[in-house]
Motif scaffolding. Sequence first.
Motif, mmCIF file in Angstrom:
data_model
loop_
_atom_site.group_PDB
_atom_site.id
_atom_site.type_symbol
_atom_site.label_atom_id
_atom_site.label_comp_id
_atom_site.label_asym_id
_atom_site.label_seq_id
_atom_site.Cartn_x
_atom_site.Cartn_y
_atom_site.Cartn_z
ATOM 1 N N LEU A 82 9.280 32.477 3.430
ATOM 2 C CA LEU A 82 9.316 31.255 2.636
ATOM 3 C C LEU A 82 7.928 30.754 2.236
ATOM 4 C CD1 LEU A 82 11.099 29.143 1.322
ATOM 5 C CD2 LEU A 82 11.072 27.867 3.470
ATOM 6 N N PRO A 83 6.917 30.715 3.149
ATOM 7 C CA PRO A 83 5.598 30.227 2.714
ATOM 8 C C PRO A 83 5.008 31.056 1.580
ATOM 9 C CG PRO A 83 5.745 30.261 5.107
ATOM 10 C CD PRO A 83 6.963 30.983 4.588
ATOM 11 N N LYS A 105 28.133 34.235 0.503
ATOM 12 C CA LYS A 105 28.632 32.957 1.034
ATOM 13 C C LYS A 105 28.308 32.804 2.522
ATOM 14 C CE LYS A 105 33.322 34.609 2.122
ATOM 15 N NZ LYS A 105 34.759 34.411 1.887
ATOM 16 N N GLU A 106 28.202 33.925 3.276
ATOM 17 C CA GLU A 106 27.873 33.837 4.690
ATOM 18 C C GLU A 106 26.411 33.446 4.888
ATOM 19 O OE1 GLU A 106 30.000 33.848 7.077
ATOM 20 O OE2 GLU A 106 31.645 34.256 5.699
ATOM 21 N N ALA A 107 25.544 33.806 3.938
ATOM 22 C CA ALA A 107 24.144 33.371 4.017
ATOM 23 C C ALA A 107 24.048 31.859 3.849
ATOM 24 C CB ALA A 107 23.312 34.082 2.954
ATOM 25 N N ILE A 108 24.871 31.318 2.937
ATOM 26 C CA ILE A 108 24.887 29.867 2.731
ATOM 27 C C ILE A 108 25.398 29.156 3.979
ATOM 28 C CG2 ILE A 108 25.915 28.005 1.364
ATOM 29 C CD1 ILE A 108 23.883 29.648 -0.157
ATOM 30 N N ALA A 109 26.369 29.784 4.663
ATOM 31 C CA ALA A 109 26.973 29.164 5.845
ATOM 32 C C ALA A 109 26.168 29.416 7.112
ATOM 33 C CB ALA A 109 28.403 29.693 6.032
ATOM 34 N N GLY A 113 21.933 26.055 9.573
ATOM 35 C CA GLY A 113 20.618 25.516 9.264
ATOM 36 C C GLY A 113 19.933 26.074 8.040
ATOM 37 N N ARG A 114 20.429 27.173 7.480
ATOM 38 C CA ARG A 114 19.696 27.819 6.385
ATOM 39 C C ARG A 114 19.730 27.024 5.095
ATOM 40 N NH1 ARG A 114 19.745 33.606 4.092
ATOM 41 N NH2 ARG A 114 17.657 33.104 3.436
ATOM 42 N N LEU A 115 20.876 26.442 4.790
ATOM 43 C CA LEU A 115 21.008 25.755 3.507
ATOM 44 C C LEU A 115 19.983 24.640 3.380
ATOM 45 C CD1 LEU A 115 22.593 25.474 0.859
ATOM 46 C CD2 LEU A 115 24.097 23.857 2.042
ATOM 47 N N GLU A 116 19.879 23.783 4.404
ATOM 48 C CA GLU A 116 18.990 22.636 4.330
ATOM 49 C C GLU A 116 17.532 23.024 4.553
ATOM 50 O OE1 GLU A 116 19.833 19.680 3.436
ATOM 51 O OE2 GLU A 116 21.993 19.978 3.355
ATOM 52 N N LYS A 117 17.278 23.941 5.502
ATOM 53 C CA LYS A 117 15.906 24.236 5.907
ATOM 54 C C LYS A 117 15.198 25.227 5.000
ATOM 55 C CE LYS A 117 16.719 23.349 10.840
ATOM 56 N NZ LYS A 117 16.716 23.934 12.198
ATOM 57 N N GLU A 118 15.940 26.089 4.307
ATOM 58 C CA GLU A 118 15.276 27.088 3.481
ATOM 59 C C GLU A 118 15.763 27.102 2.045
ATOM 60 O OE1 GLU A 118 14.824 31.880 2.837
ATOM 61 O OE2 GLU A 118 16.079 31.118 4.452
ATOM 62 N N LEU A 142 17.725 25.150 0.022
ATOM 63 C CA LEU A 142 17.523 23.984 -0.831
ATOM 64 C C LEU A 142 16.040 23.666 -1.012
ATOM 65 C CD1 LEU A 142 20.401 21.597 0.302
ATOM 66 C CD2 LEU A 142 20.329 23.178 -1.629
ATOM 67 N N VAL A 143 15.229 23.992 -0.001
ATOM 68 C CA VAL A 143 13.777 23.813 -0.134
ATOM 69 C C VAL A 143 13.241 24.732 -1.224
ATOM 70 C CG1 VAL A 143 11.553 24.103 1.015
ATOM 71 C CG2 VAL A 143 13.462 23.065 2.246
ATOM 72 N N GLY A 144 13.700 25.991 -1.220
ATOM 73 C CA GLY A 144 13.276 26.921 -2.257
ATOM 74 C C GLY A 144 13.714 26.487 -3.645
ATOM 75 N N VAL A 145 14.941 25.973 -3.744
ATOM 76 C CA VAL A 145 15.445 25.500 -5.042
ATOM 77 C C VAL A 145 14.605 24.331 -5.554
ATOM 78 C CG1 VAL A 145 17.398 24.372 -6.166
ATOM 79 C CG2 VAL A 145 17.790 26.344 -4.686
ATOM 80 N N GLU A 146 14.252 23.424 -4.654
ATOM 81 C CA GLU A 146 13.405 22.290 -5.049
ATOM 82 C C GLU A 146 12.044 22.759 -5.546
ATOM 83 O OE1 GLU A 146 13.239 19.759 -1.692
ATOM 84 O OE2 GLU A 146 15.313 19.056 -1.890
ATOM 85 N N ASP A 147 11.555 23.885 -5.007
ATOM 86 C CA ASP A 147 10.256 24.427 -5.427
ATOM 87 C C ASP A 147 10.352 25.254 -6.702
ATOM 88 O OD1 ASP A 147 8.793 23.283 -3.433
ATOM 89 O OD2 ASP A 147 8.900 24.993 -2.079
ATOM 90 N N GLY A 148 11.574 25.493 -7.194
ATOM 91 C CA GLY A 148 11.712 26.220 -8.448
ATOM 92 C C GLY A 148 12.496 27.508 -8.378
#
Length: 326
Positions: free
Chosen positions: A153-154, A172-176, A179-184, A186-192
């Motif tokens: 991620l960095p 879909k299992e990666a999304i579930a 902790g991944r959705l919020e911690k990685e 969605l963070v990546g989506v916010e960064d572009g």
Amino acid sequence: MLDAFGVLGLGRPDGQVYAELVTTPQSTAVELADQCGLTLQQSQDALDRLADQGMATRAPVDRDRYLAVAPDVAIGTLIGHREAQLRSARAEMHRLMDAFREASRYTDPAHSVEVLTGGEAIAQRLEHLIETSHYQVRGFDCPPYIQDPVANLPRQRAKLRSGIRFRTVFDKEAIAWPGRLEKEILVGVEDGEEARVRPTLPMKMMMSDDRMAIIPISVGDAVLDAAYVIHPSALLQALDALFEAEWERAVPLQTAIGSGDGTDGPDADHLKLLGLLAAGLTDESIARSLGWSARTTQRRLQGLMRELGATTRFQAGMAARERGWL
């Protein structure tokens, strides 16, 4: 110990004097010459070089006496310099190998596919893939994982800031994954990062531009500590086409992170539900992904159904699409 100093680029007289100074602090150049079997000039020259490298200092009172800098600082600095040199050399090796394969791919097809073994080798090549991308990185992301899925991620965020386009299709299992959705993600989506979701994916994959792809080798549900590296070839072109086909069929993740005003569209919770439902997640997977209890998930699903006037998930999806929510 002296051989270890040689590996770090420290010559024999300097390493010998430093090791002696560690055990006999406050020594003079004369004393160190006697203890190490050196001439006075050799001892003094070694001390001067050690002082220049930050490995020795003069005593605060008697300036003719010397103290060794703590080994974890002095030797750690040497190790850091050598590691940086090795990383640079490894990057140059990969660059030359890419050029070698490109030049020989028409005469030797064996160079189109490479096999990596060992987690460290795979991690290094993934780092190389991201760092050397010119315009885009594409990937399929699905469990199981042999290393922390947040590890890259960095570097990914740094490349996003430099203008590299990232597109990822998540299983879909990666999304579930807890902790991944919020911690990685969605963070990546916010960064572009551009993210979409499919119920299932044919494989894991990461692809750099149109010149390289890495595919972990798996047997059934187990991921081996090995990976294929695919270089420019008909196989890489097929993987390119496969990614674009899956991308077109996938559901944009942005539908799961939007917000509504409560009148003209769905609220934030309903948007998340719609995105995950459209991606094919089960109630249990949605609960894990969003950190809700099973009862809360059921209650909010029922509220969404009532708002859409639907009795089945299919009807809910059609109604949401008609309203422009999807």
